[in-house]
Write an enzyme that holds these catalytic residues in place. Structure first.
Site, mmCIF file in Angstrom:
data_model
loop_
_atom_site.group_PDB
_atom_site.id
_atom_site.type_symbol
_atom_site.label_atom_id
_atom_site.label_comp_id
_atom_site.label_asym_id
_atom_site.label_seq_id
_atom_site.Cartn_x
_atom_site.Cartn_y
_atom_site.Cartn_z
ATOM 1 N N LYS A 51 -9.102 -2.006 5.318
ATOM 2 C CA LYS A 51 -9.337 -2.453 3.940
ATOM 3 C C LYS A 51 -8.312 -3.505 3.542
ATOM 4 O O LYS A 51 -8.623 -4.503 2.912
ATOM 5 C CB LYS A 51 -9.230 -1.262 2.976
ATOM 6 C CG LYS A 51 -10.402 -0.318 3.081
ATOM 7 C CD LYS A 51 -10.268 0.842 2.126
ATOM 8 C CE LYS A 51 -9.238 1.832 2.588
ATOM 9 N NZ LYS A 51 -9.627 3.216 2.694
ATOM 10 N N SER A 55 -8.286 3.214 8.829
ATOM 11 C CA SER A 55 -8.929 3.258 7.515
ATOM 12 C C SER A 55 -8.128 2.434 6.503
ATOM 13 O O SER A 55 -8.663 1.564 5.809
ATOM 14 C CB SER A 55 -9.036 4.720 7.073
ATOM 15 O OG SER A 55 -9.417 4.821 5.734
ATOM 16 N N HIS A 68 0.853 -1.195 0.000
ATOM 17 C CA HIS A 68 0.000 0.000 0.000
ATOM 18 C C HIS A 68 0.886 1.241 0.000
ATOM 19 O O HIS A 68 1.884 1.296 0.719
ATOM 20 C CB HIS A 68 -0.905 0.030 1.237
ATOM 21 C CG HIS A 68 -1.738 1.274 1.319
ATOM 22 N ND1 HIS A 68 -2.896 1.435 0.594
ATOM 23 C CD2 HIS A 68 -1.552 2.433 1.999
ATOM 24 C CE1 HIS A 68 -3.401 2.637 0.846
ATOM 25 N NE2 HIS A 68 -2.605 3.260 1.689
HETATM 26 N N1 URA Z 1 -6.382 6.725 2.637
HETATM 27 C C1 URA Z 1 -7.332 5.970 3.243
HETATM 28 O O1 URA Z 1 -7.724 4.928 2.754
HETATM 29 N N2 URA Z 1 -7.844 6.413 4.419
HETATM 30 C C2 URA Z 1 -7.437 7.556 5.007
HETATM 31 O O2 URA Z 1 -7.934 7.878 6.060
HETATM 32 C C3 URA Z 1 -6.445 8.322 4.366
HETATM 33 C C4 URA Z 1 -5.924 7.871 3.180
#
Ligand code: URA
Length: 436
Positions: free
Chosen positions: A189, A185, A84
């Site tokens: 994911k 966040s 990521h």
């Molecule tokens: N990218 C994300 O997926 N979440 C965030 O809070 C900031 C950047």
């Protein structure tokens, strides 16, 4: 005794930690509709000011991950590892990295995002490939990770829905820039993908969300500690984003450049970041002894054509034209090309990378509003980068535009973003440091 939601909000407002069960109860209630948006927003603001402990952030991450489906990849052999990036300008690393790592035997399940603000997004770049679909079912995603070694899709409704709803609230309530909320966040994911390990690219500099090494280190450390707290392998690289990565900015142009890396002819900086992240992924995936061994394997899979073969298989399986991996003429092109020339002799001392990203968005390479359409063909190709010497009139970059007017506006923005001075700037390392 269970505390009510107002009591939990008051506790966080006053700087106290919430328990794992309390955090899970809040997220579950939010997803069910029992905790309304105004209470969730109050929580986000309290977290913004008071922060969260590592244990609280782990609890928030896992509760958000479990708000939807967690992909089960246990029938795919090997350790599954993803990457990521916190986002930058010209950051097309995922497009070459995933096929290279998969070609070396580490499955890469990748759920990516779209452009955010001035930064580009992997999904928008993939959609520059004619026919390519990023909207696959979870079942098809699993099938392709198993059959091809990698698959790249967008966040579906089933994956971490609590994050999608909370992010939308944060976006309009000035609560995006909170490290615990960003960490939960991002990781909720990624952990929903069914991975064993994660390699992070935390960007730092004028084109990144983290402008200083201190802030980048703080975010990288939090991400690594929380991912490990959630039971996953994790390392982070902090990499420089005070100039565009590679030469191309814009979706078709970047995808073509990423595929150049698979043929061994990518720009040196892009290749270097790809090798550094890829080496960490191979070690984490258990197919390389150490980072030197991993680098040698990554270089070999480019030389023997296996990385390009995986990329063609992935593109074809996702409905795209596999010739795109080898043939730039498959991509849409912009009709107007205009050079930006050096105003005087000297050195390029700085590129305001945020401004370059904004110039791309203004042309349609990114979105000003969520519903805006992307023009995949427009963007820039830089001939020179920070530190390079230029003579007066040398081409610094070429604008690829839809119209003469659009090109003129983009040239004005780029000219303002590039500084030419008389002294060469001090060299800065591309790989700033490794965390974890
Ligand atoms: N990218 C994300 O997926 N979440 C965030 O809070 C900031 C950047």
């Amino acid at each position: 005794m269970r505390r009510s939601v107002p009591e939990l909000l008051a506790a966080k407002r006053d700087g106290h930690a919430l328990s794992t069960d309390e955090i899970r109860g809040l997220i579950d209630g939010f997803v069910r509709g029992d905790v309304p948006d105004y209470q969730m927003t109050a929580l986000a603001m309290a977290v913004f000011f008071r922060g969260m402990t590592r244990d609280e952030t782990v609890a928030l991450t896992l509760a958000m991950r479990d708000s939807g489906v967690v992909v089960d990849l246990s029938d795919v052999a090997g350790r599954k590892v993803d990457k990521h990036s916190t986002g930058g300008v010209g950051d097309k690393v995922s497009l070459c990295l995933a096929p290279m790592v998969a070609a070396c035997g580490v499955p890469v399940p990748m759920v990516s995002g779209r452009g955010l603000g001035h930064t580009g997004g992997t999904l928008d770049k993939l959609e520059a490939i004619p026919g390519f679909s990023v909207n696959l079912s979870i079942a098809r995603f699993r099938e392709l990770v198993r059959a091809v070694g990698t698959c790249m899709i967008g966040q579906t409704r089933e994956l971490a829905p609590a994050d999608k709803r909370l992010y939308a609230l944060r976006d309009v309530t000035a609560t995006v820039e909170s490290i615990p909320l960003i960490v939960a966040s991002i990781l909720s994911k990624k952990l929903a993908e069914g991975i064993d390990g994660l390699v992070l690219d935390v960007k730092v500099g004028s084109g990144a969300f983290m402008k200083t090494p201190e802030r980048a280190r703080e975010l990288a450390t939090a991400l690594v500690e929380v991912a490990r707290g959630a039971g996953k392998d994790c390392v982070a690289w902090i990499t420089r984003m005070d100039r565009p990565l590679g030469r191309a900015v814009g979706n078709s142009l970047e995808t073509i450049e990423a595929f150049d890396v698979l043929h061994g002819r990518g720009p040196a900086d892009l290749t270097e970041v790809t090798l550094a992240l890829g080496a960490s992924m191979l070690v984490m995936g258990g197919v390389a002894r150490d980072e030197d061994d991993a680098r040698a394997k990554l270089i070999a899979c480019v030389r023997d054509g296996s990385a390009a073969r995986v990329a063609r298989a992935m593109v074809a399986a996702q409905g795209g034209d596999p010739r795109a991996v080898d043939d730039p003429s498959v991509f849409a092109v912009a009709p107007v090309l205009v050079p930006l020339r050096a105003p005087s002799a000297g050195y390029i001392t700085a590129i305001d990378t945020h401004a370059v990203g904004v110039a791309g968005v203004a042309m349609g390479a990114g979105r000003a509003r969520a519903e805006d359409a992307i023009d995949h063909a427009v963007g820039f190709v830089f001939d020179r980068n920070v530190g390079d010497a230029v003579a007066e009139g040398d081409v610094i970059a070429t604008v690829h535009a839809r119209s003469v007017e659009q090109a003129a506006a983009a040239i004005a923005r780029l000219a303002a973003a590039v500084t030419v001075g008389s002294e060469a700037p001090a060299a800065a390392p591309l790989l700033v440091e490794r965390v974890g």
